[in-house]
Enzyme design. Structure first.
Site, PDB file in Angstrom:
ATOM      1  N   GLY A 246       0.765  -1.241   0.000  1.00  0.00           N
ATOM      2  CA  GLY A 246       0.000   0.000   0.000  1.00  0.00           C
ATOM      3  C   GLY A 246       0.791   1.283   0.000  1.00  0.00           C
ATOM      4  O   GLY A 246       0.221   2.365  -0.154  1.00  0.00           O
TER       5      GLY A 246
ATOM      6  N   CYS B 221     -12.567   3.772 -28.522  1.00  0.00           N
ATOM      7  CA  CYS B 221     -13.871   4.437 -28.657  1.00  0.00           C
ATOM      8  C   CYS B 221     -14.558   4.620 -27.301  1.00  0.00           C
ATOM      9  O   CYS B 221     -15.634   4.080 -27.057  1.00  0.00           O
ATOM     10  CB  CYS B 221     -14.750   3.642 -29.598  1.00  0.00           C
ATOM     11  SG  CYS B 221     -14.801   1.913 -29.153  1.00  0.00           S
TER      12      CYS B 221
ATOM     13  N   TYR C  78       0.701  -1.748 -12.089  1.00  0.00           N
ATOM     14  CA  TYR C  78      -0.693  -1.699 -12.528  1.00  0.00           C
ATOM     15  C   TYR C  78      -0.801  -1.067 -13.921  1.00  0.00           C
ATOM     16  O   TYR C  78      -1.758  -0.373 -14.229  1.00  0.00           O
ATOM     17  CB  TYR C  78      -1.571  -0.968 -11.492  1.00  0.00           C
ATOM     18  CG  TYR C  78      -1.400  -1.560 -10.107  1.00  0.00           C
ATOM     19  CD1 TYR C  78      -1.844  -2.851  -9.841  1.00  0.00           C
ATOM     20  CD2 TYR C  78      -0.734  -0.883  -9.099  1.00  0.00           C
ATOM     21  CE1 TYR C  78      -1.655  -3.431  -8.606  1.00  0.00           C
ATOM     22  CE2 TYR C  78      -0.529  -1.454  -7.848  1.00  0.00           C
ATOM     23  CZ  TYR C  78      -0.994  -2.730  -7.613  1.00  0.00           C
ATOM     24  OH  TYR C  78      -0.806  -3.310  -6.385  1.00  0.00           O
TER      25      TYR C  78
HETATM   26  N1  LLP Z   1      -1.310  -7.021  -0.628  1.00  0.00           N
HETATM   27  C1  LLP Z   1      -2.614  -7.171  -0.933  1.00  0.00           C
HETATM   28  C2  LLP Z   1      -3.415  -8.127  -0.183  1.00  0.00           C
HETATM   29  C3  LLP Z   1      -3.172  -6.382  -1.952  1.00  0.00           C
HETATM   30  O1  LLP Z   1      -4.473  -6.516  -2.238  1.00  0.00           O
HETATM   31  C4  LLP Z   1      -2.367  -5.453  -2.666  1.00  0.00           C
HETATM   32  C5  LLP Z   1      -2.930  -4.616  -3.724  1.00  0.00           C
HETATM   33  C6  LLP Z   1      -1.005  -5.360  -2.316  1.00  0.00           C
HETATM   34  C7  LLP Z   1      -0.506  -6.150  -1.288  1.00  0.00           C
HETATM   35  C8  LLP Z   1      -0.059  -4.424  -3.011  1.00  0.00           C
HETATM   36  O2  LLP Z   1      -0.442  -3.101  -2.856  1.00  0.00           O
HETATM   37  P1  LLP Z   1       0.540  -1.912  -3.302  1.00  0.00           P
HETATM   38  O3  LLP Z   1       1.768  -2.004  -2.455  1.00  0.00           O
HETATM   39  O4  LLP Z   1       0.864  -2.096  -4.734  1.00  0.00           O
HETATM   40  O5  LLP Z   1      -0.246  -0.692  -3.063  1.00  0.00           O
HETATM   41  N2  LLP Z   1      -4.968  -1.211  -9.535  1.00  0.00           N
HETATM   42  C9  LLP Z   1      -4.810  -0.221  -8.495  1.00  0.00           C
HETATM   43  C10 LLP Z   1      -4.165  -0.789  -7.260  1.00  0.00           C
HETATM   44  C11 LLP Z   1      -4.886  -2.008  -6.698  1.00  0.00           C
HETATM   45  C12 LLP Z   1      -4.179  -2.640  -5.520  1.00  0.00           C
HETATM   46  C13 LLP Z   1      -4.781  -3.950  -5.162  1.00  0.00           C
HETATM   47  N3  LLP Z   1      -4.158  -4.633  -4.070  1.00  0.00           N
HETATM   48  C14 LLP Z   1      -4.042   0.963  -9.059  1.00  0.00           C
HETATM   49  O6  LLP Z   1      -3.688   0.951 -10.238  1.00  0.00           O
HETATM   50  O7  LLP Z   1      -3.848   1.961  -8.369  1.00  0.00           O
END
Ligand code: LLP
Length: 417
Positions: free
Chosen positions: A239, A343, A372
């Site tokens: 996160g 489109c 992402y």
């Molecule tokens: N752990 C779990 C259980 C998760 O669901 C996620 C991300 C992470 C770790 C990694 O999170 P990060 O460190 O990358 O924030 N598509 C969205 C982000 C969706 C994140 C989903 N879960 C975007 O493009 O901003």
């Protein structure tokens, strides 16, 4: 922060001129920097070294095999959410005992293969799932490690689509239900329920929500201790936000400084699951301007990449910086929309953005596209997903070739009805 820099007005990825890659491999093209990727992993490792965490890179952020292998070779584990990601993790050479698996909807098949492989932990998200993992482990005559994903009900102050730790979200288990599960954990004969997992959301730029969530969990751990329930590990999720625009994102050190004292007190093995922090700034999407179109109300720069290649602006109204691959200092700045060929009116990379004038045929880099980006790309409008190139020093490696038209139809049956 990243290794995409101008030299003599030309954008370089490490020691390779990006325009050369665009000409060689065509556009749209993802370009990644190995040194940026690894340095972000190492920054986090260094910041948390006092607790020697297992850093399980979140595969969903960028799941290319070479990206996974580069991190696994440096000692990273992987955080997965599906059988497909498990398949990738294994193909990339990740030892099973460095794989953690979260998801609210793990299927029997996915659970079976994960147990067979011997992954480190399932992060279980409901009582029904615990029963199911227990049932399947029993069939195999195995005991499986499980952590309980807790929904700590905190506000992470990020986009509502990527908020996961509020009690109205589908993720995790509330504290009271979790307390009951821990108290009755012996009834799950084929599970070792030995830890807690949280993940409160993504692109979080402040430390306070983490501290709030970790504090709630450390109180809970104390409460369990009081009942003679001792845990082994605490997975604090991912996160960590990055800078796309002018965010005042926390550094790994600042994050660690606030959270480490709380983690140390638990004495538990710490797991971290960052995705974006490691991969986000390590990649760009290169697009070519096809047409410049002026309408009575606006100027549009139409490029050859679209929302199928990078959906973040369309989905979250996300900001991505745009840079020309060649800077022309004399260029006037102008306000334009940079849009793709798809489109849909949500198919854009920038809206009413002040950018240096762009001419048809010139290249633009969409920055911060390493996480992402490709992993959320689709074949919408029957577009082939782009090629991916990984640069290390002065070498560029094609780590995924552009899809072919045949790829688009390879699973289809043409039926005569
Ligand atoms: N752990 C779990 C259980 C998760 O669901 C996620 C991300 C992470 C770790 C990694 O999170 P990060 O460190 O990358 O924030 N598509 C969205 C982000 C969706 C994140 C989903 N879960 C975007 O493009 O901003």
């Amino acid at each position: 922060m990243h290794d995409f820099k101008y030299k003599n007005n030309k954008l370089f990825c490490e020691k390779v001129e990006v325009t050369k890659l665009a000409r060689q491999y065509g556009t749209p093209l993802y370009v990644y920097s190995y040194s940026t990727l690894i340095s972000h992993y190492l920054k986090l490792k260094e910041a948390f070294k006092e607790v020697n965490p297992l850093i399980c890179y979140s595969v969903k952020a960028n799941s290319n095999l070479s990206i996974l292998k580069a991190l696994v070779d440096k000692g990273a584990g992987l955080d997965i959410v599906s059988g497909g990601e498990l398949f990738r993790a294994i193909k990339a050479g990740c030892p099973a005992n460095r794989i953690v698996y979260a998801s609210v909807g793990k299927t029997d098949g996915e659970i079976r293969v994960s147990i067979k492989r011997g992954i480190l932990f399932f992060n279980a998200e409901s009582l029904a799932e615990l029963d199911n993992i227990n049932r399947i482990a029993k069939i195999f005559g195995k005991t499986t490690n499980v952590t309980i994903r807790i929904n700590p009900d905190v506000e992470p102050k990020t986009h509502k689509f990527i908020t996961t730790g509020k009690i109205t979200n589908k993720f995790g288990i509330d504290f009271e239900t979790a307390a009951k599960i821990f108290a009755e954990r012996k009834k799950f004969g084929n599970l070792r329920i030995c830890g807690i997992h949280i993940h409160i959301g993504s692109q979080i730029t402040e430390t306070a929500p983490y501290v709030a969530a970790v504090l709630k969990v450390t109180d809970f751990i104390k409460r369990l201790k009081g009942q003679n329930i001792n845990l082994e590990c605490f997975n604090i999720g991912g996160g960590l936000g990055i800078i796309y625009d002018k965010e005042n994102a926390q550094t790994a050190e600042k994050f660690a400084k606030e959270v480490l004292p709380l983690l140390k007190k638990t004495g538990l093995k710490i797991i971290i699951e960052p995705g974006r922090f490691i991969a986000g700034n390590a990649g760009i999407l290169v697009a070519k301007a096809l047409y410049i179109k002026s309408t009575p109300s606006k100027k549009f720069v139409i490029v050859d990449a679209g929302m199928n290649d990078l959906i973040r602006p369309a989905l979250y109204e996300a900001y991505h910086q745009l840079l020309p691959l060649e800077q022309v200092k004399s260029r006037e700045k102008e306000v334009a929309d940079v849009v793709g060929p798809i489109c849909e009116s949500s198919d854009y990379f920038a809206k009413e953005r002040l950018i240096p004038e762009v001419n048809a045929g010139e290249y633009l880099a969409v920055m911060g596209a390493g996480a992402y980006g490709f992993s959320m790309a689709s074949n919408y409008n029957s577009r082939r997903r782009p090629a991916e190139v990984l640069v290390k020093g002065n070498k560029a490696f094609l780590i995924r070739k552009r899809e072919s038209f045949l790829h688009l139809i390879e699973n289809e049956n043409l039926i005569n009805l």
